[in-house]
Design an enzyme around this catalytic site. Structure first.
Site, PDB file in Angstrom:
ATOM      1  N   CYS A  10     -10.253 -16.921  35.341  1.00 17.83           N
ATOM      2  CA  CYS A  10     -10.232 -17.413  33.957  1.00 17.83           C
ATOM      3  C   CYS A  10      -9.014 -16.874  33.203  1.00 17.83           C
ATOM      4  O   CYS A  10      -8.248 -16.058  33.716  1.00 17.83           O
ATOM      5  CB  CYS A  10     -11.514 -16.983  33.245  1.00 17.83           C
ATOM      6  SG  CYS A  10     -11.696 -15.184  33.139  1.00 17.83           S
ATOM      7  N   CYS A  13      -8.840 -13.147  33.015  1.00 11.61           N
ATOM      8  CA  CYS A  13      -8.418 -12.540  34.284  1.00 11.61           C
ATOM      9  C   CYS A  13      -6.895 -12.593  34.417  1.00 11.61           C
ATOM     10  O   CYS A  13      -6.265 -11.620  34.841  1.00 11.61           O
ATOM     11  CB  CYS A  13      -9.066 -13.254  35.471  1.00 11.61           C
ATOM     12  SG  CYS A  13     -10.869 -13.217  35.436  1.00 11.61           S
TER      13      CYS A  13
END
Length: 79
Positions: A10, A13
């Site tokens: 995501c 991240c």
């Protein structure tokens, strides 16, 4: 030093990896950075919310994106 970014890939991240790389650059440190996206492997670290930052198999952060300055502090404490 081996750094793992735990999460499904995501935006958080991606930002965590970016901040970790910035901290390493500022400290002139070399490290291998690996992305871990497998949920069973993430769970094996005891992380319930992503992203997670693991350095040399020690969980330093989970569930948030620390800034590069905080990552530098955490890495300094490990040394």
């Amino acid at each position: 030093m081996h750094i793992k970014v735990l999460g499904p890939g995501c935006k958080n991240c991606v930002n965590l990896e970016k901040n970790a790389r910035a901290a390493l650059d500022e400290m002139n440190l070399e490290a291998e950075i690996t992305k871990v996206t497998d949920y069973s492997e993430i769970a094996s670290y005891g992380i319930m919310s992503t992203p997670g930052l693991v350095v040399d198999e020690k969980v330093l952060v989970s569930g948030r994106v620390p800034k590069a300055a905080e990552i530098k502090e955490l890495l300094t404490e490990l040394a």
